[in-house]
Every structure is written in C-alpha cells, then in structure tokens.
Design a protein around this motif. Structure first.
Motif, PDB file in Angstrom:
ATOM      1  N   LEU A 316      34.897  37.803  27.781  1.00 25.43           N
ATOM      2  CA  LEU A 316      34.366  37.957  29.129  1.00 25.43           C
ATOM      3  C   LEU A 316      35.333  37.388  30.172  1.00 25.43           C
ATOM      4  O   LEU A 316      35.454  37.923  31.275  1.00 25.43           O
ATOM      5  CB  LEU A 316      33.010  37.260  29.232  1.00 25.43           C
ATOM      6  CG  LEU A 316      32.298  37.343  30.580  1.00 25.43           C
ATOM      7  CD1 LEU A 316      31.947  38.782  30.926  1.00 25.43           C
ATOM      8  CD2 LEU A 316      31.040  36.461  30.576  1.00 25.43           C
ATOM      9  N   ALA A 317      36.011  36.300  29.822  1.00 27.05           N
ATOM     10  CA  ALA A 317      36.969  35.704  30.756  1.00 27.05           C
ATOM     11  C   ALA A 317      38.084  36.687  31.096  1.00 27.05           C
ATOM     12  O   ALA A 317      38.499  36.799  32.257  1.00 27.05           O
ATOM     13  CB  ALA A 317      37.552  34.424  30.159  1.00 27.05           C
ATOM     14  N   GLY A 318      38.578  37.413  30.105  1.00 25.23           N
ATOM     15  CA  GLY A 318      39.647  38.379  30.362  1.00 25.23           C
ATOM     16  C   GLY A 318      39.190  39.547  31.205  1.00 25.23           C
ATOM     17  O   GLY A 318      39.891  39.966  32.139  1.00 25.23           O
ATOM     18  N   THR A 319      38.017  40.092  30.897  1.00 31.91           N
ATOM     19  CA  THR A 319      37.531  41.236  31.663  1.00 31.91           C
ATOM     20  C   THR A 319      37.196  40.843  33.097  1.00 31.91           C
ATOM     21  O   THR A 319      37.468  41.610  34.035  1.00 31.91           O
ATOM     22  CB  THR A 319      36.289  41.837  30.992  1.00 31.91           C
ATOM     23  OG1 THR A 319      35.301  40.813  30.806  1.00 31.91           O
ATOM     24  CG2 THR A 319      36.641  42.432  29.641  1.00 31.91           C
ATOM     25  N   LEU A 320      36.622  39.657  33.291  1.00 28.86           N
ATOM     26  CA  LEU A 320      36.334  39.212  34.661  1.00 28.86           C
ATOM     27  C   LEU A 320      37.626  38.956  35.437  1.00 28.86           C
ATOM     28  O   LEU A 320      37.663  39.178  36.662  1.00 28.86           O
ATOM     29  CB  LEU A 320      35.481  37.944  34.629  1.00 28.86           C
ATOM     30  CG  LEU A 320      34.021  38.121  34.181  1.00 28.86           C
ATOM     31  CD1 LEU A 320      33.285  36.789  34.226  1.00 28.86           C
ATOM     32  CD2 LEU A 320      33.300  39.156  35.036  1.00 28.86           C
ATOM     33  N   SER A 321      38.663  38.507  34.754  1.00 29.26           N
ATOM     34  CA  SER A 321      39.948  38.309  35.431  1.00 29.26           C
ATOM     35  C   SER A 321      40.523  39.636  35.915  1.00 29.26           C
ATOM     36  O   SER A 321      41.014  39.738  37.044  1.00 29.26           O
ATOM     37  CB  SER A 321      40.934  37.623  34.485  1.00 29.26           C
ATOM     38  OG  SER A 321      40.461  36.353  34.083  1.00 29.26           O
ATOM     39  N   VAL A 322      40.454  40.647  35.063  1.00 28.03           N
ATOM     40  CA  VAL A 322      40.923  41.978  35.476  1.00 28.03           C
ATOM     41  C   VAL A 322      40.090  42.503  36.635  1.00 28.03           C
ATOM     42  O   VAL A 322      40.625  43.059  37.614  1.00 28.03           O
ATOM     43  CB  VAL A 322      40.885  42.946  34.281  1.00 28.03           C
ATOM     44  CG1 VAL A 322      41.249  44.364  34.719  1.00 28.03           C
ATOM     45  CG2 VAL A 322      41.820  42.484  33.179  1.00 28.03           C
ATOM     46  N   LEU A 323      38.783  42.317  36.548  1.00 22.51           N
ATOM     47  CA  LEU A 323      37.899  42.763  37.629  1.00 22.51           C
ATOM     48  C   LEU A 323      38.214  42.031  38.925  1.00 22.51           C
ATOM     49  O   LEU A 323      38.232  42.635  40.013  1.00 22.51           O
ATOM     50  CB  LEU A 323      36.446  42.536  37.217  1.00 22.51           C
ATOM     51  CG  LEU A 323      35.362  43.067  38.164  1.00 22.51           C
ATOM     52  CD1 LEU A 323      35.474  44.577  38.296  1.00 22.51           C
ATOM     53  CD2 LEU A 323      33.981  42.685  37.658  1.00 22.51           C
ATOM     54  N   ALA A 324      38.487  40.729  38.852  1.00 21.88           N
ATOM     55  CA  ALA A 324      38.810  39.953  40.052  1.00 21.88           C
ATOM     56  C   ALA A 324      40.121  40.416  40.668  1.00 21.88           C
ATOM     57  O   ALA A 324      40.259  40.469  41.905  1.00 21.88           O
ATOM     58  CB  ALA A 324      38.873  38.465  39.709  1.00 21.88           C
ATOM     59  N   LEU A 325      41.100  40.757  39.852  1.00 19.85           N
ATOM     60  CA  LEU A 325      42.373  41.237  40.378  1.00 19.85           C
ATOM     61  C   LEU A 325      42.201  42.555  41.115  1.00 19.85           C
ATOM     62  O   LEU A 325      42.785  42.758  42.198  1.00 19.85           O
ATOM     63  CB  LEU A 325      43.379  41.389  39.237  1.00 19.85           C
ATOM     64  CG  LEU A 325      43.916  40.092  38.621  1.00 19.85           C
ATOM     65  CD1 LEU A 325      44.785  40.395  37.407  1.00 19.85           C
ATOM     66  CD2 LEU A 325      44.709  39.300  39.650  1.00 19.85           C
ATOM     67  N   PHE A 326      41.415  43.459  40.567  1.00 21.33           N
ATOM     68  CA  PHE A 326      41.164  44.723  41.260  1.00 21.33           C
ATOM     69  C   PHE A 326      40.351  44.504  42.537  1.00 21.33           C
ATOM     70  O   PHE A 326      40.574  45.188  43.543  1.00 21.33           O
ATOM     71  CB  PHE A 326      40.449  45.703  40.334  1.00 21.33           C
ATOM     72  CG  PHE A 326      41.363  46.461  39.425  1.00 21.33           C
ATOM     73  CD1 PHE A 326      42.190  47.461  39.921  1.00 21.33           C
ATOM     74  CD2 PHE A 326      41.424  46.178  38.070  1.00 21.33           C
ATOM     75  CE1 PHE A 326      43.057  48.153  39.091  1.00 21.33           C
ATOM     76  CE2 PHE A 326      42.277  46.865  37.229  1.00 21.33           C
ATOM     77  CZ  PHE A 326      43.098  47.854  37.743  1.00 21.33           C
ATOM     78  N   ALA A 327      39.413  43.564  42.504  1.00 18.04           N
ATOM     79  CA  ALA A 327      38.638  43.266  43.711  1.00 18.04           C
ATOM     80  C   ALA A 327      39.540  42.708  44.803  1.00 18.04           C
ATOM     81  O   ALA A 327      39.413  43.070  45.985  1.00 18.04           O
ATOM     82  CB  ALA A 327      37.521  42.283  43.382  1.00 18.04           C
ATOM     83  N   ALA A 328      40.463  41.810  44.434  1.00 15.84           N
ATOM     84  CA  ALA A 328      41.396  41.259  45.419  1.00 15.84           C
ATOM     85  C   ALA A 328      42.307  42.342  45.978  1.00 15.84           C
ATOM     86  O   ALA A 328      42.589  42.380  47.189  1.00 15.84           O
ATOM     87  CB  ALA A 328      42.221  40.147  44.779  1.00 15.84           C
ATOM     88  N   LEU A 329      42.753  43.247  45.118  1.00 20.86           N
ATOM     89  CA  LEU A 329      43.596  44.352  45.567  1.00 20.86           C
ATOM     90  C   LEU A 329      42.843  45.261  46.528  1.00 20.86           C
ATOM     91  O   LEU A 329      43.383  45.696  47.559  1.00 20.86           O
ATOM     92  CB  LEU A 329      44.090  45.137  44.352  1.00 20.86           C
ATOM     93  CG  LEU A 329      45.244  46.118  44.558  1.00 20.86           C
ATOM     94  CD1 LEU A 329      46.478  45.406  45.071  1.00 20.86           C
ATOM     95  CD2 LEU A 329      45.555  46.825  43.248  1.00 20.86           C
ATOM     96  N   GLY A 330      41.579  45.544  46.205  1.00 20.68           N
ATOM     97  CA  GLY A 330      40.775  46.375  47.092  1.00 20.68           C
ATOM     98  C   GLY A 330      40.507  45.714  48.425  1.00 20.68           C
ATOM     99  O   GLY A 330      40.579  46.358  49.487  1.00 20.68           O
ATOM    100  N   TYR A 331      40.213  44.405  48.399  1.00 18.84           N
ATOM    101  CA  TYR A 331      39.986  43.684  49.657  1.00 18.84           C
ATOM    102  C   TYR A 331      41.232  43.697  50.525  1.00 18.84           C
ATOM    103  O   TYR A 331      41.162  43.899  51.747  1.00 18.84           O
ATOM    104  CB  TYR A 331      39.570  42.243  49.381  1.00 18.84           C
ATOM    105  CG  TYR A 331      39.652  41.367  50.600  1.00 18.84           C
ATOM    106  CD1 TYR A 331      38.662  41.390  51.581  1.00 18.84           C
ATOM    107  CD2 TYR A 331      40.751  40.529  50.803  1.00 18.84           C
ATOM    108  CE1 TYR A 331      38.763  40.598  52.710  1.00 18.84           C
ATOM    109  CE2 TYR A 331      40.858  39.732  51.923  1.00 18.84           C
ATOM    110  CZ  TYR A 331      39.855  39.769  52.873  1.00 18.84           C
ATOM    111  OH  TYR A 331      39.965  38.998  53.995  1.00 18.84           O
TER     112      TYR A 331
END
Length: 452
Positions: A316-331
């Motif tokens: 879960l830590a890895g998938t949330l990290s990937v999700l956070a990176l895409f969220a930061a990129l989108g923001y």
C-alpha cells in the motif's frame, strides 16, 4: 509639610503598567502548516513539482518494468533485461525530448502544432494500409519499424490534439470569436472526431477515451456553455455506447467491473488477478522482485497492469506513493494553467494535465476494479516507448510553461550564481583579496513571494 511618621518624604511608587497579553505560541502542527503553506505558495513550486514528480515516476517505472518483465522475457526465450533495456533507451530519448521542449519558446511550440498534427494523421492513416500496419492484442494501431521496434501513432495524436487545439482556441480568443458557438466547435470538434475515427478503426477504445477527455478539457477551459458542452458529451456517450454494444469483447470488459473471481470461461481473469496481486501486497509488500502474479498468472504485468505488480511488491505504501506523485503532477499542471496570462499556455497546460491525469485515473481504476479495463498504460510508468516519448515531451511543455511565469523567471535568475564578476569599488589593493559574487554573498533584496 506632610510626610511620613519618620519625617522622610513619601516614596513615589511607580504606577503599574497594564499587562500586555503574551502572544499565543503556535503548536508544532500550526508551525508546520504555516511553513508548508509558505513553501507551497512560492513561485517555483509548480516547476519543482513537475520536474521532480515526473523524474521520480519515470525512475520508479523503470525499476518496476525491470521487475515485472523478467518472467515474461524469459518465457519468450529473451534475456531477462530485454524489456528494461528497451524502456531505458526510450527514457533516454524521452529525456532529450523533455529537455528540448522545456527550453523551447512558446512561439516555437505553437509553430510545431500543425506539423505534429499532420504527421500524426498521416501515420494513423498508414496504420490502416495493409502490409504497413500491424495488430497487437487485437488492435490495429501499430507500425513496425523493423526488428522488435514498433510505433503507435495514436499516442502522438494526443500530443497533436493538445498543441493544435490550444493554438486554435488561443487564436480565436485573441480575435474574440469564442462567444459564437460555431467558432468554438469548428474546426476543433471535426478534427478531433477525425482522430477518434482513425483510432476506432483499429479498435483502440482506451486511446479514444483519452482523446475524448482532452477534447472536453479544451472545451471546458475555453468556457463552452453548458448546453454546448452537454451536447458534445451526449454525442460522445452515444457513440461510445454503440462501440461497446457492437463488440462482445468490450461488453465483457464492462461486465468485469469489481470482479473478484475469473468467472465463467475465465472471462475476468486479468481483472481478478490484478485484485489478487494488490490484496497479497499488504502494507509494505512482499519485496521488490518477489511478486507471484507476474509468473504467468497476470497478463500484461509490465504494461497495463504494472500498478498491480507495484502493489504486490511495494504494498500500500508503494501504490500511495505513486498516487501522490501523480496528484502532485496534476496539481502543478492546474496551477500553471491557472496563473498564466497567455491563452495558449493556459489551454496547452490544461490539455496536458487532463491527458496525464485522465489516463492515470483510467489505468489505476481498471487495476482496482472500479473501471472497465481500457488497455491504456500508466503514463511515464508502464512499459512502452510509443507512450513514453510524447508524454515526456508534454512534460517538457509543462516545465517550459512553469519556468516562463514572471515570478518563476525572477526566482530562477536570482538562484543563478554570477561567476567572474568582481565586486565594485576601489582598486585591487584597496579591495584586498579578490572575492567573487556568488548567490550566497549577494545583497538581500525584497522578495514579496518569500522565495529564497
């Protein structure tokens, strides 16, 4: 003369000052929030988020491609690092494209819009020519370049629609023509439908959805009226429904949403095993390279379902990290589009952000069983050079736009050390030893943004 009983004059007592209330001390969480907010509002925040986020996603994607593709390569009697080496080559070429795009002026980006569109349309027409186009996994959307190298022109159609659509809408806005619905729709919608038709001839429903999302993103940024927006959306929904109903394969994918078992005839095999991979990962995963599903159980483990392998190996830590990176990129993309005064930059940044975030949501949603499997890769992460090259060029666009903001330009200029310029005043003997002006010795100036 009045006095005290001892005969001494009375002592004058100082009047008490009113108590001044002490300022309330901020809690550690409040201080952290204040510092984070100040850092978030700095002019270079979007620039660093785009650059750092895209690099981290690409590097982590290379690691996961190497881990997820080894078994597939060995089953095909190929070296275990075969797919990794091809992806690394594509990442190097994409890095060159990213650097070039980040250094190009906006005028050159606008000048490239029509050549890229014409080239993408030409290649997508060649895909349908017998003997030139080739089918992969049932989709006729590829052109062989010789050997093991192939190209998917529809991936470049996304970049073409973003650049050409942004340039078209910006020119019409400058001429104040967007108040008329016919100028807002024509020729943007017909050209977009031309690209969609060429892609649908090959049967690639996933790329069609991404291009439709880009079209709606451009129309929304252009300020399309609700009725006009709803009309175009209704036409797209009707065409999509017809495409799904007339294809048993697409209808079966729609029926596999939230499937937890392969079902009759293993119809939902890929979706179910993607859920198995995520479920077995736990909080921190089984370890890098220790995936079980990639041993032939999970189809497309290094392409469309690499997010499932990431969840199994990194948890879960890895998938949330990937999700956070895409969220930061989108923001960061939204911030660049919202703060610029250049219409082309606003539409192009909004189109690229729509493209990357929509594709990431569709890919992750399919792996999680929340959306039908559309067959689209995870941007910058999944294996595939045809998808990686235009995406990295688009990231270079965002970096160029983020650098072009006036506050960001000023902050970057202040961060560059000026070597070779001697301090002013007096002769060499009077000044003493030679000292050079660097960023650390520069005189402080007022910075309204708080940028260092």
């Amino acid at each position: 003369m009045s006095g005290s009983r001892t005969g001494r004059p009375p002592v004058q007592r100082a009047s008490r000052r009113p108590a001044v209330p002490r300022p309330l001390r901020e809690s550690p969480f409040q201080r952290l929030y204040t510092r984070t907010r100040k850092a978030w509002d700095r002019p270079l925040t979007a620039y660093y988020l785009i650059l750092g986020g895209s690099v981290l996603i690409t590097v982590l994607g290379l690691v996961m491609v190497y881990s997820a593709s080894q078994i597939t390569a060995l089953q095909m009697s190929l070296p275990g690092s075969y797919f990794f080496r091809k992806q690394l080559l594509a990442a190097v070429i994409g890095g060159v494209l990213l650097f070039m795009a980040s250094r190009m002026p906006v005028k050159l980006h606008r000048a490239l819009a029509y050549p890229i569109l014409a080239g993408a349309v030409f290649l997508m027409v060649l895909v349908q020519v017998p003997g030139i186009g080739m089918a992969v996994n049932g989709n006729q959307n590829w052109i062989s370049l010789g050997g093991s190298f192939q190209i998917q022109p529809s991936e470049f159609g996304k970049l073409a629609l973003v650049l050409w659509g942004a340039d078209l809408i910006a020119r019409k806005q400058e001429k104040k023509l967007l108040t008329q619905w016919k100028h807002m729709l024509v020729p943007l919608v017909p050209v977009a439908f031309l690209l969609l038709g060429l892609i649908m001839l090959g049967g690639d429903m996933g790329t069609t959805i991404i291009l439709t999302a880009i079209l709606f993103g451009l129309l929304w940024l252009a300020g399309a009226p609700t009725r006009l927006f709803s009309g175009v959306l209704g036409v797209a929904v009707v065409l999509g429904t017809i495409a799904i109903e007339t294809s048993p394969h697409r209808l079966a994918r729609l029926n596999c949403i939230a499937a937890t078992d392969p079902g009759p005839g293993d119809m939902c095999w890929q979706g179910a095993h993607g859920i198995y991979a995520l479920a077995s990962g736990g909080l921190f995963g089984s370890g890098l390279g220790a995936s079980v599903e990639k041993w032939g159980q999970l189809p497309e483990a290094h392409t469309d379902f690499i997010f499932a392998v990431t969840g199994e190996e990194l948890g879960l830590a890895g998938t949330l990290s990937v999700l956070a990176l895409f969220a930061a990129l989108g923001y960061a993309g939204i911030r660049v589009a919202g703060r610029t005064e250049d219409p082309f930059v606003r539409y192009a940044a909004g189109g690229v952000t729509t493209w990357i975030t929509a594709q990431a949501v569709i890919n992750m949603g399919a792996v999680l069983g929340l959306l039908p499997i559309a067959g689209v890769p995870l941007p910058l992460f999944s294996y595939g050079g045809s998808a990686l090259l235009p995406t990295m060029f688009a990231i270079g666009l965002l970096i160029a736009f983020a650098r072009d903001e006036p506050a960001a330009r000023a902050a970057l200029a202040m961060r560059q050390p000026r070597f070779g310029r001697k301090r002013a005043g007096g002769s060499g003997a009077e000044r003493g030893p030679r000292r050079w002006n660097t960023m650390r010795r520069r005189a402080p100036v007022a910075r309204s943004s708080g940028e260092r």
